[in-house]
Motif scaffolding. Sequence first.
Motif, PDB file in Angstrom:
ATOM      1  N   SER A  15      -9.152   6.109 -10.480  1.00  0.00           N
ATOM      2  CA  SER A  15      -8.303   5.192 -10.268  1.00  0.00           C
ATOM      3  C   SER A  15      -6.839   5.823 -10.817  1.00  0.00           C
ATOM      4  N   PRO A  16      -5.824   5.938  -9.750  1.00  0.00           N
ATOM      5  CA  PRO A  16      -4.666   6.406 -10.076  1.00  0.00           C
ATOM      6  C   PRO A  16      -3.778   5.779 -11.083  1.00  0.00           C
ATOM      7  N   HIS A  17      -3.897   4.290 -11.161  1.00  0.00           N
ATOM      8  CA  HIS A  17      -3.383   3.495 -11.851  1.00  0.00           C
ATOM      9  C   HIS A  17      -3.786   3.731 -13.504  1.00  0.00           C
ATOM     10  N   PHE A  41     -15.097  -3.015  -8.020  1.00  0.00           N
ATOM     11  CA  PHE A  41     -14.509  -3.872  -7.157  1.00  0.00           C
ATOM     12  C   PHE A  41     -15.238  -5.076  -6.734  1.00  0.00           C
ATOM     13  N   LYS A  44     -14.948  -8.302 -10.340  1.00  0.00           N
ATOM     14  CA  LYS A  44     -14.125  -8.256 -11.191  1.00  0.00           C
ATOM     15  C   LYS A  44     -14.036  -9.360 -12.129  1.00  0.00           C
ATOM     16  N   ASN A  53      -6.433  -9.122 -10.911  1.00  0.00           N
ATOM     17  CA  ASN A  53      -7.181  -8.824  -9.894  1.00  0.00           C
ATOM     18  C   ASN A  53      -7.310  -7.550  -9.700  1.00  0.00           C
ATOM     19  N   THR A  54      -6.489  -6.643 -10.644  1.00  0.00           N
ATOM     20  CA  THR A  54      -6.712  -5.181 -10.473  1.00  0.00           C
ATOM     21  C   THR A  54      -6.913  -4.486 -12.009  1.00  0.00           C
ATOM     22  N   VAL A  55      -7.300  -3.561 -12.088  1.00  0.00           N
ATOM     23  CA  VAL A  55      -7.233  -2.761 -13.025  1.00  0.00           C
ATOM     24  C   VAL A  55      -6.343  -1.622 -12.979  1.00  0.00           C
ATOM     25  N   PRO A  56      -5.820  -1.096 -14.024  1.00  0.00           N
ATOM     26  CA  PRO A  56      -5.921  -1.370 -15.482  1.00  0.00           C
ATOM     27  C   PRO A  56      -5.635  -2.636 -16.130  1.00  0.00           C
ATOM     28  N   ASP A  67      -1.553  -4.557 -14.795  1.00  0.00           N
ATOM     29  CA  ASP A  67      -0.122  -3.691 -14.185  1.00  0.00           C
ATOM     30  C   ASP A  67       0.057  -2.604 -14.880  1.00  0.00           C
ATOM     31  N   SER A  68      -0.129  -1.416 -14.589  1.00  0.00           N
ATOM     32  CA  SER A  68      -0.163  -0.074 -15.507  1.00  0.00           C
ATOM     33  C   SER A  68       1.102  -0.148 -16.222  1.00  0.00           C
ATOM     34  N   TYR A 129     -17.468  -3.776   0.019  1.00  0.00           N
ATOM     35  CA  TYR A 129     -16.108  -4.236  -0.158  1.00  0.00           C
ATOM     36  C   TYR A 129     -15.066  -3.346  -0.118  1.00  0.00           C
ATOM     37  N   ARG A 134     -10.302  -1.984   2.576  1.00  0.00           N
ATOM     38  CA  ARG A 134      -9.532  -0.616   2.957  1.00  0.00           C
ATOM     39  C   ARG A 134      -9.338  -0.505   4.340  1.00  0.00           C
TER      40      ARG A 134
HETATM   41  N1  LIG Z   1       0.273  -2.241  -9.461  1.00  0.00           N
HETATM   42  C1  LIG Z   1      -0.912  -2.208 -10.001  1.00  0.00           C
HETATM   43  C2  LIG Z   1      -2.057  -1.824  -9.233  1.00  0.00           C
HETATM   44  C3  LIG Z   1      -3.564  -1.762  -9.686  1.00  0.00           C
HETATM   45  C4  LIG Z   1      -4.532  -1.437  -8.511  1.00  0.00           C
HETATM   46  O1  LIG Z   1      -4.282  -1.398  -7.268  1.00  0.00           O
HETATM   47  N2  LIG Z   1      -5.820  -0.999  -9.118  1.00  0.00           N
HETATM   48  C5  LIG Z   1      -6.881  -1.036  -8.049  1.00  0.00           C
HETATM   49  C6  LIG Z   1      -7.682   0.128  -8.520  1.00  0.00           C
HETATM   50  S1  LIG Z   1      -7.015   1.715  -8.413  1.00  0.00           S
HETATM   51  C7  LIG Z   1      -7.632  -2.095  -8.192  1.00  0.00           C
HETATM   52  O2  LIG Z   1      -7.989  -2.521  -9.520  1.00  0.00           O
HETATM   53  N3  LIG Z   1      -7.976  -2.665  -6.800  1.00  0.00           N
HETATM   54  C8  LIG Z   1      -8.904  -3.850  -6.758  1.00  0.00           C
HETATM   55  C9  LIG Z   1      -9.172  -4.325  -5.589  1.00  0.00           C
HETATM   56  O3  LIG Z   1      -8.537  -3.420  -4.650  1.00  0.00           O
HETATM   57  O4  LIG Z   1      -9.829  -5.161  -5.284  1.00  0.00           O
HETATM   58  C10 LIG Z   1      -0.920  -1.380 -11.113  1.00  0.00           C
HETATM   59  O5  LIG Z   1       0.039  -0.494 -11.114  1.00  0.00           O
HETATM   60  O6  LIG Z   1      -1.964  -1.535 -12.238  1.00  0.00           O
END
Ligand SMILES: N[C@@H](CCC(=O)N[C@@H](CS)C(=O)NCC(=O)O)C(=O)O
Length: 231
Positions: A15-17, A41, A44, A53-56, A67-68, A129, A134
């Motif tokens: 994960s880049p973030h 994914f 969650k 809804n997203t990590v981290p 949100d990173s 998923y 994607r």
């Molecule tokens: N803006 C958020 C973006 C985080 C993000 O998109 N994380 C992805 C993993 S790299 C994620 O958790 N995606 C969950 C999904 O697609 O359901 C941040 O900077 O933390």
Amino acid sequence: MILYELDGKEDFRFSPHVWKINMTLLHKGWTSNIERIPVKFSDKSPIEEKGFNTVPVLVDKEKWIGDSIKIAEYLENEYPERPSVFGDETAKNTTFILNKFIDYNFITSFARIIVGDIYNHIHPDDKEYFKVTREEMMGSTIEEISNTSKQRIPSLQKQLEPFRKILKENPYIAGSQPMYCDYILFGFFMWARCSSPKTLLDPTDPIREWRERMLDLYGGYARKARGYKDT
Ligand SMILES: N[C@@H](CCC(=O)N[C@@H](CS)C(=O)NCC(=O)O)C(=O)O
């Protein structure tokens, strides 16, 4: 401190973030005492229950932060005695702009090159998923995108030109020392390194030399992560 991060297959943590935060924590001197909880994914629920809804996602002193860059900002404010990852207020504002700029411009261009490789490194439970979400995001199938992914590398290299120019003059994007603005772009290169065997940069590219320096930081933490050596 607890860090919710993405669960790839067989310890591929791409994960880049999350990488932005891994580097931030190291920058600020946290090398231990961080409990890492992998999130899939496809499930969650541990973070969704708290509205994310997203990590981290970071939990510290019973506070939940998502949100990173907001996590980095929280750490900066909560632990002012530790090394700053932004610099002064003006530099911080500029870094927030750069974060938006890099995310907006590079998520798609990296993804169009590595999405098929990510699919191969995703946790088996997440494949469906990942494919559905994607493909909808990118407007075509993972297979179709993968067929042309190598041809897209020169255009990514061209898009990176402003950073190349900066890195010809300075060892880091921030200048003489790495800061959060370095971790933003580096996060994307770790996304690729931890999922894709494709070579993205030419051997003499100054960005490659910067990436090597970044891989060496903090005892080579990023270099030791499971990934491909020549991405
Ligand atoms: N803006 C958020 C973006 C985080 C993000 O998109 N994380 C992805 C993993 S790299 C994620 O958790 N995606 C969950 C999904 O697609 O359901 C941040 O900077 O933390």
